[in-house]
Design a protein around this motif. Structure first.
Motif, PDB file in Angstrom:
ATOM      1  N   ARG A  70       0.849  -1.204   0.000  1.00 26.34           N
ATOM      2  CA  ARG A  70       0.000   0.000   0.000  1.00 26.34           C
ATOM      3  C   ARG A  70       0.884   1.254   0.000  1.00 26.34           C
ATOM      4  O   ARG A  70       1.799   1.377   0.792  1.00 26.34           O
ATOM      5  CB  ARG A  70      -0.934   0.016   1.209  1.00 26.34           C
ATOM      6  CG  ARG A  70      -1.788   1.272   1.304  1.00 26.34           C
ATOM      7  CD  ARG A  70      -2.843   1.176   2.375  1.00 26.34           C
ATOM      8  NE  ARG A  70      -3.925   0.275   1.993  1.00 26.34           N
ATOM      9  CZ  ARG A  70      -4.940   0.593   1.211  1.00 26.34           C
ATOM     10  NH1 ARG A  70      -5.023   1.836   0.722  1.00 26.34           N
ATOM     11  NH2 ARG A  70      -5.883  -0.275   0.919  1.00 26.34           N
ATOM     12  N   GLY A  71       0.603   2.166  -0.923  1.00 21.73           N
ATOM     13  CA  GLY A  71       1.373   3.404  -1.003  1.00 21.73           C
ATOM     14  C   GLY A  71       2.772   3.236  -1.556  1.00 21.73           C
ATOM     15  O   GLY A  71       3.606   4.141  -1.415  1.00 21.73           O
ATOM     16  N   ILE A  72       3.047   2.120  -2.226  1.00 21.24           N
ATOM     17  CA  ILE A  72       4.399   1.865  -2.725  1.00 21.24           C
ATOM     18  C   ILE A  72       4.796   2.857  -3.816  1.00 21.24           C
ATOM     19  O   ILE A  72       5.973   3.207  -3.966  1.00 21.24           O
ATOM     20  CB  ILE A  72       4.525   0.403  -3.225  1.00 21.24           C
ATOM     21  CG1 ILE A  72       5.984   0.036  -3.445  1.00 21.24           C
ATOM     22  CG2 ILE A  72       3.700   0.166  -4.484  1.00 21.24           C
ATOM     23  CD1 ILE A  72       6.198  -1.459  -3.707  1.00 21.24           C
ATOM     24  N   VAL A  73       3.823   3.345  -4.581  1.00 21.22           N
ATOM     25  CA  VAL A  73       4.105   4.360  -5.607  1.00 21.22           C
ATOM     26  C   VAL A  73       3.913   5.727  -4.959  1.00 21.22           C
ATOM     27  O   VAL A  73       2.840   6.321  -4.981  1.00 21.22           O
ATOM     28  CB  VAL A  73       3.204   4.180  -6.845  1.00 21.22           C
ATOM     29  CG1 VAL A  73       3.557   5.216  -7.910  1.00 21.22           C
ATOM     30  CG2 VAL A  73       3.340   2.774  -7.407  1.00 21.22           C
ATOM     31  N   ASN A  74       4.975   6.207  -4.341  1.00 20.35           N
ATOM     32  CA  ASN A  74       4.923   7.438  -3.561  1.00 20.35           C
ATOM     33  C   ASN A  74       5.969   8.423  -4.082  1.00 20.35           C
ATOM     34  O   ASN A  74       6.637   8.178  -5.092  1.00 20.35           O
ATOM     35  CB  ASN A  74       5.138   7.132  -2.078  1.00 20.35           C
ATOM     36  CG  ASN A  74       6.405   6.305  -1.846  1.00 20.35           C
ATOM     37  OD1 ASN A  74       7.369   6.389  -2.616  1.00 20.35           O
ATOM     38  ND2 ASN A  74       6.409   5.507  -0.792  1.00 20.35           N
TER      39      ASN A  74
END
Length: 310
Positions: free
Chosen positions: A203-207
């Motif tokens: 979750r939220g890895i593409v930040n």
């Protein structure tokens, strides 16, 4: 004993007919008309179904989720304890996702956004031709979907890399894994494709950090889950030019509210969670097979590993 079927109203009868075509002896009940709760032995459901409601069925022995992704199953309260849950691994789902990834890789590679803008401005301008062998594609996740997409891209001559949590060898794909491998692959990805399962770890890895590691002017394609992307970070990267464009099929929440910036952003291409849609006639055989296996006490196909998160 009966099978409870719960999905979008428009698809309910298609699913019923596809299951009965394979086994006419099945008794299928369409939610919410479940009848006597003790009759239900299997539930074939999609994301909108309330997992708490499944606790009403004392003889339930199998839950089948009508899709490849299973993150919805982890929302509280989750499935009834002790009941095996199977997901779909279907060739049509895999094929459709591969087509959608390929569509958007080629869209960005062949400068479609730029040519559409020139068309709107009535400007006749030939842009420099791109070189396929120099456009590096990084894929987050090399499961069924990622492996298939990688093969399609390799077939067109793109250099393909893949990132996984643990080492994974795939012919013709340069592999990266773990915490150290993620930034290493991102730094070389001209187009980053996300096909990961959504878990607490992804979750939220593409930040902002990951997007900042991409070569300036890279592109993002997300066909996995909206929760993988930090929206504010992606919008900032698009507006700064760090990311030149994004193709997004998934969002949080869904449907995407009308006021969200993605709707009108010139560098965003959207589809409404339609990249890969379950086709009942294609997916029904494994559902019926699992119902038969559950009745016979045999090992089930494509069980969800709740410890791993997918």
């Amino acid at each position: 004993m009966a099978v409870l079927l719960s999905t979008k109203a428009a698809a309910m009868e298609m699913w019923r007919d596809a299951l009965l075509a394979l086994d006419p002896t099945l008794e299928i009940r369409l939610f919410p008309d479940a009848g006597e709760p003790a009759d239900i032995e299997a539930a074939v459901v999609w994301t909108a179904h309330d997992m708490a409601e499944l606790r009403r069925y004392p003889n339930l022995r199998l839950i089948v989720s009508m899709g490849a992704g299973v993150d919805h199953l982890f929302r509280p309260p989750g499935p009834p304890p002790g009941i095996p849950v199977a997901r779909l691994v279907d060739r049509m789902l895999t094929s459709q996702m591969g087509e959608w990834v390929l569509l958007n890789v080629l869209r960005f590679h062949r400068q479609d956004l730029e040519y559409r803008a020139l068309q709107r401005d009535r400007t006749w301008l030939e842009l420099p031709a791109p070189v396929t062998a120099e456009r590096r594609i990084g894929i987050l996740g090399l499961g069924e979907l990622g492996t298939h997409a990688a093969g399609l891209l390799r077939g067109l001559g793109f250099p393909v890399m893949g990132w996984t949590r643990r080492p994974r060898a795939l012919d013709g794909v340069e592999g990266f894994h773990g915490d150290a491998g993620l930034p290493a692959m991102a730094a070389r990805s001209d187009i980053l494709v996300c096909l990961l399962p959504l878990t607490a770890a992804t979750r939220g890895i593409v930040n902002a950090r990951l997007l900042g590691l991409l070569p300036r002017g890279a592109f993002l394609i997300n066909g996995a889950r909206g929760g993988h992307v930090v929206d504010a970070d992606l919008l900032a990267a698009l507006d700064s030019g760090q990311v030149a464009g994004a193709a997004l099929d998934v969002f949080e929440p869904e449907p995407l509210p009308p006021g969200r910036p993605y709707w009108s952003h010139a560098r965003v291409v959207m589809t409404p969670h339609a990249a890969s849609i379950t086709i009942p006639a294609s997916a029904a055989p494994q559902v019926v097979e699992n119902i038969h296996r559950a009745r016979a006490g045999q090992p089930l196909l494509n069980l969800v590993d709740f410890a791993a998160g997918y």
